[in-house]
Design a protein around this motif. Structure first.
Motif, PDB file in Angstrom:
ATOM      1  N   ASN A 120      -1.492  -0.262 -15.077  1.00  0.00           N
ATOM      2  CA  ASN A 120      -1.205   0.882 -14.812  1.00  0.00           C
ATOM      3  C   ASN A 120      -2.112   2.338 -14.333  1.00  0.00           C
ATOM      4  OD1 ASN A 120       1.269   0.096 -17.021  1.00  0.00           O
ATOM      5  ND2 ASN A 120      -0.973  -0.522 -18.439  1.00  0.00           N
ATOM      6  N   ARG A 121      -2.763   2.027 -13.970  1.00  0.00           N
ATOM      7  CA  ARG A 121      -3.520   2.952 -13.250  1.00  0.00           C
ATOM      8  C   ARG A 121      -3.199   3.695 -12.358  1.00  0.00           C
ATOM      9  NH1 ARG A 121      -9.620   3.078 -14.484  1.00  0.00           N
ATOM     10  NH2 ARG A 121      -9.481   0.945 -14.745  1.00  0.00           N
ATOM     11  N   PRO A 122      -2.964   5.036 -11.890  1.00  0.00           N
ATOM     12  CA  PRO A 122      -2.009   5.424 -10.645  1.00  0.00           C
ATOM     13  C   PRO A 122      -3.739   4.956  -9.338  1.00  0.00           C
ATOM     14  CG  PRO A 122      -2.671   6.849 -12.150  1.00  0.00           C
ATOM     15  CD  PRO A 122      -2.893   5.758 -12.881  1.00  0.00           C
ATOM     16  N   ILE A 123      -3.565   3.940  -8.489  1.00  0.00           N
ATOM     17  CA  ILE A 123      -4.752   4.013  -7.292  1.00  0.00           C
ATOM     18  C   ILE A 123      -3.302   4.952  -6.514  1.00  0.00           C
ATOM     19  CG2 ILE A 123      -5.320   2.903  -6.479  1.00  0.00           C
ATOM     20  CD1 ILE A 123      -5.195   0.298  -8.008  1.00  0.00           C
ATOM     21  N   GLU A 124      -4.490   5.485  -5.334  1.00  0.00           N
ATOM     22  CA  GLU A 124      -4.595   6.938  -4.067  1.00  0.00           C
ATOM     23  C   GLU A 124      -4.339   5.936  -3.129  1.00  0.00           C
ATOM     24  OE1 GLU A 124      -5.366  11.457  -3.123  1.00  0.00           O
ATOM     25  OE2 GLU A 124      -5.982  10.840  -4.916  1.00  0.00           O
ATOM     26  N   LEU A 125      -3.456   5.850  -2.111  1.00  0.00           N
ATOM     27  CA  LEU A 125      -4.504   5.468  -1.189  1.00  0.00           C
ATOM     28  C   LEU A 125      -4.756   6.699  -0.018  1.00  0.00           C
ATOM     29  CD1 LEU A 125      -2.667   1.873  -1.458  1.00  0.00           C
ATOM     30  CD2 LEU A 125      -5.119   2.813  -1.299  1.00  0.00           C
ATOM     31  N   LYS A 126      -5.154   6.720   0.826  1.00  0.00           N
ATOM     32  CA  LYS A 126      -5.824   7.448   2.318  1.00  0.00           C
ATOM     33  C   LYS A 126      -6.341   6.814   3.237  1.00  0.00           C
ATOM     34  CE  LYS A 126      -7.181  11.624  -1.392  1.00  0.00           C
ATOM     35  NZ  LYS A 126      -8.244  12.542  -1.644  1.00  0.00           N
ATOM     36  N   VAL A 127      -5.782   7.757   4.476  1.00  0.00           N
ATOM     37  CA  VAL A 127      -6.152   7.247   5.887  1.00  0.00           C
ATOM     38  C   VAL A 127      -7.193   8.620   5.985  1.00  0.00           C
ATOM     39  CG1 VAL A 127      -5.616   7.448   8.026  1.00  0.00           C
ATOM     40  CG2 VAL A 127      -3.498   5.967   5.893  1.00  0.00           C
ATOM     41  N   ALA A 128      -8.051   7.217   6.126  1.00  0.00           N
ATOM     42  CA  ALA A 128      -9.526   8.583   6.943  1.00  0.00           C
ATOM     43  C   ALA A 128     -10.324   7.573   7.785  1.00  0.00           C
ATOM     44  CB  ALA A 128     -10.398   8.871   5.704  1.00  0.00           C
ATOM     45  N   ASP A 129     -10.965   8.040   9.049  1.00  0.00           N
ATOM     46  CA  ASP A 129     -11.308   7.999   9.871  1.00  0.00           C
ATOM     47  C   ASP A 129     -12.505   7.397   9.858  1.00  0.00           C
ATOM     48  OD1 ASP A 129     -12.486   6.740  12.182  1.00  0.00           O
ATOM     49  OD2 ASP A 129     -11.077   7.135  13.452  1.00  0.00           O
TER      50      ASP A 129
END
Length: 255
Positions: A120-129
């Motif tokens: 139920n928790r929003p989990i944000e995924l990001k691309v970063a080097d």
């Protein structure tokens, strides 16, 4: 109330066995977190990292000690989201989760696992080097498991300062790294015992040798004192070891 870390099974999704380096005839290039590795990563890490489940459990316990509602928890080098999903049951639901990784194939697997977990928790995924810089803010916890060792040494100071800047006061960084030792005898012994661990988990000498070659210019471990110095120079006021197994180490650093 969040479920305790000790009652949560580790959310590994082992669909295929790691045989990336099993073929003797394939040439060895630099190790990369590509689609081939992403497809077997959960099996790879579970058989390649000693006490992996226990390290994850300890990270969950310590993260729960520091996580604050209405702040961010950032997993830097989140790979297939195993740590984020393990943390989900241990952390207050009002903590926002962010996963950062430089490998799109790993993040794709992470997204699949998150969808399958029905959290139920929003989990944000990001691309970063991390080699090119990144930012985080309003964070009470940052986790960085077996990731800093893949950042070029030239950029590690900048990465640590970015983490420190993005943490709130009393926030913590949970760092797990492979280490090297200044003493050549112990360095050799620890590595030998580590390879014995991998053999017990089904890896052949060919696989061990080829992966070592692939990682040679990619994974660059520091000594424990170098990691501690890096953290303190970034501004962390307290640095403490919470786990050690030969050449693997867990460190908690508090702002």
């Amino acid at each position: 109330m969040a479920e305790t870390a000790t009652s949560m099974p580790l959310p590994l999704r082992i669909e295929r066995k790691d045989q990336v380096f099993a073929r003797e005839d394939l040439p060895v290039g630099d190790f990369a977190f590509n689609a081939t590795v992403a497809n077997v990563f959960d099996d790879m890490v579970s058989r390649s990292v000693p006490y992996y489940e226990e390290m994850q459990r300890m990270v969950c316990e310590l993260a729960a000690d520091f996580a604050q509602p209405q702040t961010n928890l950032v997993d830097i080098g989140c790979s297939t989201a195993t740590t984020l999903l393990a943390l989900d049951g241990a952390i207050h639901p009002d903590v926002h989760f962010i996963g950062i990784d430089n490998a799109p194939d790993m993040l794709e697997k992470a997204a699949q696992k998150i969808r399958a977990a029905n959290t139920n928790r929003p989990i944000e995924l990001k691309v970063a080097d991390l080699n090119h810089g990144f930012q985080m803010e309003n964070s009470s916890v940052a986790t960085m498991l077996l990731t800093l060792q893949f950042v070029r040494p030239l950029y590690r100071e900048r990465v640590m300062k970015a983490i420190h800047a993005g943490l709130n006061d009393q926030g913590c960084l949970l760092l797990i790294e492979k280490l090297t030792s200044e003493d050549t005898t112990f360095n050799r012994l620890f590595i030998e015992h580590y390879y014995d661990f991998k053999r017990r988990n089904g890896y052949s000498d060919i696989e061990i040798s080829k992966k070592r070659e692939a990682l040679e210019n990619v994974l660059i471990p520091y000594r424990l004192d170098e990691n501690v110095q890096l953290l303190k120079e970034a501004g962390f006021r307290t640095v403490e070891v919470f786990f050690r197994w030969y050449n693997f180490c867990g460190i908690v650093a508090v702002k």
